[in-house]
Design a protein around this motif. Structure first.
Motif, PDB file in Angstrom:
ATOM      1  N   ARG A 154       0.663  -1.318   0.059  1.00  0.00           N
ATOM      2  CA  ARG A 154      -0.114  -0.069  -0.021  1.00  0.00           C
ATOM      3  C   ARG A 154       0.724   1.215  -0.067  1.00  0.00           C
ATOM      4  O   ARG A 154       1.743   1.323   0.777  1.00  0.00           O
ATOM      5  N   ASP A 155       0.489   2.111  -0.871  1.00  0.00           N
ATOM      6  CA  ASP A 155       1.279   3.561  -0.965  1.00  0.00           C
ATOM      7  C   ASP A 155       0.215   4.443  -0.922  1.00  0.00           C
ATOM      8  O   ASP A 155      -0.580   4.834  -1.979  1.00  0.00           O
ATOM      9  N   GLY A 156      -0.119   4.865   0.388  1.00  0.00           N
ATOM     10  CA  GLY A 156      -1.251   5.925   0.576  1.00  0.00           C
ATOM     11  C   GLY A 156      -2.491   5.069   0.322  1.00  0.00           C
ATOM     12  O   GLY A 156      -2.612   3.949   0.828  1.00  0.00           O
ATOM     13  N   ARG A 157      -3.279   5.378  -0.818  1.00  0.00           N
ATOM     14  CA  ARG A 157      -4.625   4.828  -1.083  1.00  0.00           C
ATOM     15  C   ARG A 157      -4.443   3.579  -2.066  1.00  0.00           C
ATOM     16  O   ARG A 157      -5.302   2.697  -2.261  1.00  0.00           O
ATOM     17  N   LYS A 158      -3.232   3.794  -2.644  1.00  0.00           N
ATOM     18  CA  LYS A 158      -3.051   2.770  -4.099  1.00  0.00           C
ATOM     19  C   LYS A 158      -2.384   1.417  -3.442  1.00  0.00           C
ATOM     20  O   LYS A 158      -1.369   1.565  -2.757  1.00  0.00           O
ATOM     21  N   LEU A 159      -2.541   0.640  -4.319  1.00  0.00           N
ATOM     22  CA  LEU A 159      -1.706  -0.761  -4.168  1.00  0.00           C
ATOM     23  C   LEU A 159      -0.505  -0.595  -5.375  1.00  0.00           C
ATOM     24  O   LEU A 159      -0.846  -0.428  -6.535  1.00  0.00           O
TER      25      LEU A 159
END
Length: 791
Positions: A741-746
């Motif tokens: 996970r990077d913030g809200r993104k995968l």
């Protein structure tokens, strides 16, 4: 016979001394019952003589004669003479006697007068019932203008005597009730009658005679209804053109349907009885009910499947016949209830089992050794989809989460071992699913055993998070010998001569870590029975059908049916005998005290299981030789688990494989194996000298993630190593790109590593993105070896 009726009549006065004389009277009464109503203008004298003769017989002789004579009298009086006063007088004689005996009993239940009058009481109960069956005494022709409700009075009298302390009196009262209900079926809806019938049928301690009598009553009622319906049909055909079709037969079939739904559950439950007579009458009642279409058949299917396992051939055939009829009318009903039927058949076998110490078995103890549920299987096997769903449902019962009792598992395994398989696909499908169940249940079993062990005082126990890594050395103790136990057999047993002492050390080191409370041990022994039975079943089917390991591994359920449509070539004299489970059940281990010896045997079983799980992956192979190394280790573990190699089984395997025309490495000699190991290490050294290119898949050693293989794809070379993208998967599962996970993104999970972290280069995944068996074995060995040096 009409013109011979006059000749027959004098036979009613036969002097009775032998059984044959009674038969003559009964049969003459039967003939006259049918013939007299057909006579045109019979003489008054002839009719009066018949009535008197019948009445004398009713008063003088026993049950069978009374029944036939009352029936004949019913036909003569109701259809011909209308001599109701004559019958009313007879009825009052017996009814009065009963009322008097009831009053005396109420005053003093222990009175000697009652004992002296017992024969009169029994006769009165029976005769009042028999008369009520053939005459409706509530008609004005009998009772005149009286407002008394005769049927209710009779019901009250007979019900009173069903509570009598003497079983013979109870039985006669119930017979009387059964007769009365044929004339007035609505009485069966009375609360006290429902309570009486249902309590007799469902009470385990109730007398067998009373149970049988209640079932007989229901059977006679249904037979009479059937006769009535057929007669109504015949009458209907005569007047069909003038009548309204809707009215015909609605009322009486509706009544019998309601009655059977009222008592159905208890009748079905009567199947679970030790006495075959009780089961016999219960089956008769159900067969009549189904034939008359009085209930929805699906609720009877599991019970009929269960009755199909009865020791008596006549009952089996009758139950099987009912299933065939249901299957013809309603396709899919049998399959829908098949598993419930199998479970119920086990309960029937338990009820029948006269020796509770002996485990219930699922095959016939005769030359055929056929499965008890073989008829059920033969009905389902024709439909591939139904057959597979049925077999999977049975195998799912062996899953550790299903919590099925051990004896039922034995019963189901017996059936699976002896079903009448016809094509190769059937046993191969079972063995394929056994492997899947083993890999899941086996891992769970080992995991829970490890978790129950006490930590070693000297060292911290390493946590285990992944069920797939039974090869890692986190089995509760990190002593060296325990590590030895966790290594694959080919690393562990380099020195053949040390193998026995190694195993002894393994057992001792695990023994030290056992908790004081032996509950987890018993739990392990209990749950492991399911897995042992599956192993045993697989070996049995393999020997029975002559399949090689490679044939079993190559099987895929998704291939077209034609590939495996060949007939099975069954071996003779191959019997299913799961010794360990039988010993477990006979010794009642679940409830007995655990000795040191039993503990050792359970620990040995645990270590064998560990070894087996390391070699279970049934992935596709690149080289035939590789199968043999893994197979060899697996076969050793299986032999050990199943209580030592039975020479017969081993012989069967090698011989079968030759007949199958497939190469198999199970019999590789020691020197061949050693040379194979040497070539493995040479091959690995050469492999590690290769250069790493972008897009290569590699294996990495990361001590903190050591509980599963660490695999990544190379993205680019860097100044001091490589940039890699991690992959997610397991030894036996498929591999995909790992994300984080990077913030809200995968996003893809990318990392940098040193070249020295790589332990295996250029991994080729299979078409299903899985590791090949060869790579799995190599990685497990490498990780185990790294683990050994690091600790």
């Amino acid at each position: 016979m009409v013109k011979h009726a006059m000749t027959m009549q004098p036979y009613l006065t036969t002097k009775c001394s032998t059984q044959n004389d009674f038969m003559v009277i009964c049969n003459v009464a039967k003939i006259l019952e049918l013939v007299v109503p057909l006579m045109e203008h019979p003489s008054e004298t002839f009719l009066a003589t018949i009535e008197e003769d019948l009445m004398k017989l009713i008063i003088k002789y026993g049950m069978t004669v009374v029944q036939h004579c009352v029936s004949c009298l019913g036909a003569v009086v109701n259809k011909v003479t209308q001599n109701y006063k004559f019958v009313w007088a007879c009825f009052n004689r017996y009814y009065g006697a009963l009322s008097k005996l009831k009053s005396q009993h109420q005053e003093d239940p222990n009175s000697t007068i009652l004992t002296a009058n017992k024969p009169a009481l029994l006769r009165s109960l029976f005769t009042v019932g028999a008369l009520c069956r053939h005459f409706d005494f509530d008609q004005e022709d009998f009772k005149g203008s009286s407002k008394v409700n005769i049927k209710d009075k009779v019901l009250e009298l007979l019900m009173y005597f069903t509570k009598h302390s003497d079983e013979e009196v109870q039985t006669k009262a119930i017979i009387g009730l059964g007769f009365a209900f044929i004339q007035h079926p609505s009485l069966m809806f009375e609360q006290e009658v429902k309570t009486l019938y249902n309590s007799i049928l469902s009470d385990k301690n109730c007398s067998v005679n009373l149970k049988i009598q209640v079932l007989k009553n229901l059977q006679t009622y249904l037979q009479e209804e059937d006769t009535r319906m057929q007669q109504a049909d015949r009458d209907w055909k005569k007047v069909a053109k003038q009548e309204d079709l809707k009215e015909m037969g609605d009322i009486s079939s509706g009544m019998s349907s309601s009655i059977m739904q009222l008592y159905l559950k208890q009748v079905l439950e009567a199947f679970f009885h030790t006495q075959s007579n009780v089961r016999h009458f219960a089956l008769n009642v159900i067969a009549l009910t189904l034939n008359q279409g009085l209930i929805h058949p699906v609720q009877c299917v599991p019970y009929l499947i269960a009755m199909g396992t009865d020791p008596e051939p006549s009952m089996r055939n009758k139950a099987d016949q009912q299933l065939v009829e249901i299957d013809k009318k309603y396709a899919g009903f049998i399959h829908m209830k098949a598993v419930a039927g199998m479970k119920m058949s086990y309960q029937v076998q338990q009820a029948i089992n006269t020796c509770p110490k002996d485990p219930v078995r699922g095959f016939r103890h005769d030359e055929s050794s056929s499965a008890l549920c073989s008829h059920l299987y033969s009905m389902i096997r024709g439909n591939r989809q139904h057959r597979r769903a049925f077999l999977i449902s049975l195998l799912n019962l062996f899953d550790d989460t299903a919590k099925t009792e051990v004896n039922m598992l034995l019963y189901i395994a017996d059936n699976l071992a002896c079903f009448p398989y016809q094509t190769q696909e059937e046993p191969l499908f079972i063995m394929h699913h056994i492997d899947i169940t083993l890999s899941v249940s086996g891992s769970n079993l080992l995991q829970s055993f490890k978790e129950s062990m006490v930590k070693d005082k000297k060292k911290e126990r390493k946590p285990s998070s992944d069920e797939e890594t039974e090869s890692d050395s986190n089995s509760g103790s990190d002593s060296e010998s325990e590590e030895e136990a966790s290594k694959p057999r080919r690393l562990r047993k380099r020195v053949e001569s040390d193998s026995d002492s190694d195993e002894e050390n393994d057992i001792n080191s695990v023994m030290k870590c056992l908790p004081e409370n032996s509950a987890p041990l018993i739990e392990f022994a209990n749950v492991s029975q399911g897995i042992l039975l599956l192993l045993m079943l697989k070996q049995h089917l393999k020997n029975l059908c002559g399949f090689s390991d490679s044939k079993i591994q190559k099987y895929s359920p998704s291939e077209s049916a034609k590939v495996y449509d060949k007939a099975i070539n069954r071996k003779t004299g191959v019997h299913f005998h799961p010794k360990q489970t039988l010993d477990f059940l006979r010794s009642d281990m679940a409830n007995s005290k655990i000795t040191e010896e039993v503990k050792r045997s359970i620990v040995k079983q645990y270590l064998d299981f560990k070894l087996l799980m390391e070699h279970l992956d049934p992935d596709e192979e690149e080289e035939d030789g590789e199968v043999s190394a893994s197979t060899n280790a697996r076969n050793k573990a299986i032999t050990s688990l199943l209580g030592g190699g039975s020479p017969k089984n081993n012989a069967a395997e090698t011989e079968d494989d030759e007949s199958d025309g497939e190469d198999r490495g199970g019999g590789t000699s020691g020197s061949l194996r050693r040379s194979k190991r040497n070539s493995d290490s040479t091959e690995l050294a050469a492999q590690m000298n290769e250069s790493v290119d972008v897009m290569d898949v590699i294996a990495i050693c990361c001590p903190k993630y050591k509980d599963r293989p660490q695999i990544a794809r190379v993205v680019q070379k860097t100044s001091n190593g490589f940039s890699v993208q991690w992959m997610a998967g397991s030894y036996s599962g498929s591999w995909t790109e790992a994300k984080r996970r990077d913030g809200r993104k995968l996003v893809p999970w990318v990392d940098t590593i040193k070249e020295s972290d790589i332990i295996y280069k250029k991994i080729a995944l299979t078409s299903a993105n899985k590791l090949t068996n060869k790579v799995v074995q190599t990685l497990r060995s490498l990780y185990a070896a790294k683990d050994g040096t690091s600790s």
